[in-house]
Motif scaffolding. Structure first.
Motif, PDB file in Angstrom:
ATOM      1  N   UNK A   1       0.330  -1.343   0.223  1.00  0.00           N
ATOM      2  CA  UNK A   1      -0.001  -0.205   0.089  1.00  0.00           C
ATOM      3  C   UNK A   1       0.975   1.034  -0.220  1.00  0.00           C
ATOM      4  N   UNK A   2       2.068   1.205   0.306  1.00  0.00           N
ATOM      5  CA  UNK A   2       3.219   1.926  -0.046  1.00  0.00           C
ATOM      6  C   UNK A   2       3.714   2.887   1.596  1.00  0.00           C
ATOM      7  N   UNK A   3       3.135   2.121   2.058  1.00  0.00           N
ATOM      8  CA  UNK A   3       3.037   2.629   4.127  1.00  0.00           C
ATOM      9  C   UNK A   3       5.111   2.141   4.269  1.00  0.00           C
ATOM     10  N   UNK A   4       5.283   2.544   4.563  1.00  0.00           N
ATOM     11  CA  UNK A   4       6.956   2.554   5.441  1.00  0.00           C
ATOM     12  C   UNK A   4       7.262   1.434   6.507  1.00  0.00           C
ATOM     13  N   UNK A   5       7.290   0.626   6.886  1.00  0.00           N
ATOM     14  CA  UNK A   5       7.305   0.017   7.942  1.00  0.00           C
ATOM     15  C   UNK A   5       8.652  -0.081   9.611  1.00  0.00           C
ATOM     16  N   UNK A   6       7.804  -0.154  10.536  1.00  0.00           N
ATOM     17  CA  UNK A   6       8.886   0.098  11.269  1.00  0.00           C
ATOM     18  C   UNK A   6       9.792  -0.936  11.757  1.00  0.00           C
ATOM     19  N   UNK A   7      11.195  -0.739  11.356  1.00  0.00           N
ATOM     20  CA  UNK A   7      12.530  -2.158  12.077  1.00  0.00           C
ATOM     21  C   UNK A   7      12.135  -2.563  13.312  1.00  0.00           C
ATOM     22  N   UNK A   8      11.838  -3.671  13.620  1.00  0.00           N
ATOM     23  CA  UNK A   8      11.872  -4.417  15.443  1.00  0.00           C
ATOM     24  C   UNK A   8      13.607  -4.086  15.350  1.00  0.00           C
ATOM     25  N   UNK A   9      14.412  -4.075  16.276  1.00  0.00           N
ATOM     26  CA  UNK A   9      15.687  -4.374  16.404  1.00  0.00           C
ATOM     27  C   UNK A   9      16.417  -3.936  15.915  1.00  0.00           C
TER      28      UNK A   9
ATOM     29  N   UNK B   1       2.030  -0.183  11.629  1.00  0.00           N
ATOM     30  CA  UNK B   1       2.118   0.644  12.420  1.00  0.00           C
ATOM     31  C   UNK B   1      -0.019   0.665  12.499  1.00  0.00           C
ATOM     32  N   UNK B   2      -0.751   1.148  13.739  1.00  0.00           N
ATOM     33  CA  UNK B   2      -1.940   0.945  13.920  1.00  0.00           C
ATOM     34  C   UNK B   2      -2.521   2.097  12.659  1.00  0.00           C
ATOM     35  N   UNK B   3      -1.527   3.521  12.912  1.00  0.00           N
ATOM     36  CA  UNK B   3      -2.881   3.812  12.202  1.00  0.00           C
ATOM     37  C   UNK B   3      -2.596   3.752  10.614  1.00  0.00           C
ATOM     38  N   UNK B   4      -2.028   2.790   9.734  1.00  0.00           N
ATOM     39  CA  UNK B   4      -1.603   2.700   8.280  1.00  0.00           C
ATOM     40  C   UNK B   4      -2.807   0.994   7.624  1.00  0.00           C
TER      41      UNK B   4
ATOM     42  N   UNK C   1      -1.993  -5.470  12.777  1.00  0.00           N
ATOM     43  CA  UNK C   1      -0.361  -5.562  11.938  1.00  0.00           C
ATOM     44  C   UNK C   1      -0.541  -6.252  11.335  1.00  0.00           C
ATOM     45  N   UNK C   2       0.580  -5.746  10.036  1.00  0.00           N
ATOM     46  CA  UNK C   2       1.563  -6.850   9.540  1.00  0.00           C
ATOM     47  C   UNK C   2       2.608  -6.913   9.616  1.00  0.00           C
ATOM     48  N   UNK C   3       3.248  -8.182  10.333  1.00  0.00           N
ATOM     49  CA  UNK C   3       4.335  -8.711  10.359  1.00  0.00           C
ATOM     50  C   UNK C   3       5.098  -9.253   8.821  1.00  0.00           C
ATOM     51  N   UNK C   4       6.496  -8.622   8.915  1.00  0.00           N
ATOM     52  CA  UNK C   4       6.943  -9.395   7.869  1.00  0.00           C
ATOM     53  C   UNK C   4       8.507  -9.735   8.157  1.00  0.00           C
TER      54      UNK C   4
END
Length: 299
Positions: A165-173, A189-192, A211-214
């Protein structure tokens, strides 16, 4: 050939709980036929004469937990040349590591041993229909197609990830290790993810998963640990290993066929581990007496 001791097990249910007013809770075992209340009978058989050298009954369905107990019980009977053979039910990395540390020669099959053997290439033609009374399988569901990692734009240099969808995901660690695999884990992010119109295509359970994790893996952690399962596969797949392991079928299977078919011990008739263990040992003792009598000891 060295003498071999081969553990094998059989299962039997106890009597119905309603028969006694003060019920004793029987152990629950997860088996291929579902969860049952009962016990597992294990026997270690001598390859030379099909004599049962050890018999135990336990209230567990996982045979992996019983291998080391059976081997410990026969420590005084084994020599450095004694070979332990067991089927795939006893195979585990922990068991193989313990055998290696104790320097006990063994050939333990794994679940894919026959698939690697060319002699069993056509074994599927002999497959029979499942017993309808024990068929616990559910109707096959149509696989749910969701976005895989390849649908995400992952930059290994910048260490960033963008969803379809073109949204940036947060990197975990900074770095994550999952089962010895090093990789980058990202989380939306929940807002996305909340108002996203692609939730049904991105999440397997869009109604409950927020939310989605990848994850993207780039290698494995270098370790010095010995993979005992791989060592055992090489040993049992070698021509000498297959020839020695093949003797297990003629060693232990006739013993259990005698106990279950001829002696009709297809289920335990007592309750409580102590009583069941006594019953199991008694049947095994009768088997040994018959073997001795046929060998001429009764003359």
């Amino acid at each position: 050939m060295a003498r071999a001791a081969s553990p094998r097990s059989t299962r039997g249910k106890g009597r119905r709980a309603e028969e006694q007013p003060h019920r004793q809770r029987e152990p629950k075992m997860a088996t291929s036929k579902g969860v049952i209340q009962g016990y597992t009978g294990v026997a270690t058989v001598d390859a030379a004469h099909q004599i049962i050298v050890d018999a135990q009954a336990h209230g567990v369905g996982a045979e992996q937990e019983l291998l080391l107990k059976a081997i410990s019980a026969t420590a005084s009977l084994r020599t450095p040349e004694t070979l332990i053979t067991a089927d795939a039910g006893y195979h585990s990395e922990a068991n193989l590591r313990a055998l290696a540390e104790a320097q006990v020669p063994a050939l333990i099959a794994d679940g894919n041993m026959r698939k690697r053997d060319a002699r069993f290439a056509n074994q599927d033609r002999y497959t029979t229909l499942l017993n309808p009374l024990h068929d616990k399988s559910k109707p096959a569901r149509k696989p749910l197609v969701v976005f895989g990692p390849e649908a995400f734009q992952y930059d290994p240099v910048a260490r960033t990830c963008v969803c379809p969808a073109g949204k940036s995901l947060y990197r975990k660690g900074a770095q994550n290790i999952t089962r010895d695999h090093i990789g980058e884990h990202f989380r939306g992010a929940k807002r996305d993810c909340g108002p996203c119109g692609l939730r049904a295509q991105c999440l397997r359970t869009p109604n409950t998963t927020p939310v989605r994790n990848v994850a993207f893996f780039r290698g494995r952690v270098s370790t010095q640990r010995v993979n005992h399962s791989a060592v055992m596969r090489e040993r049992i797949d070698a021509p000498a290993g297959r020839a020695r392991y093949a003797h297990r079928f003629a060693t232990v299977k006739p013993v259990f066929a005698n106990l279950r078919a001829n002696k009709r011990l297809d289920r335990f008739t007592l309750r409580g581990r102590v009583k069941v263990d006594t019953q199991w040992k008694l049947y095994c003792l009768v088997h040994n007496i018959e073997k001795l009598a046929h060998a001429g000891y009764a003359a």
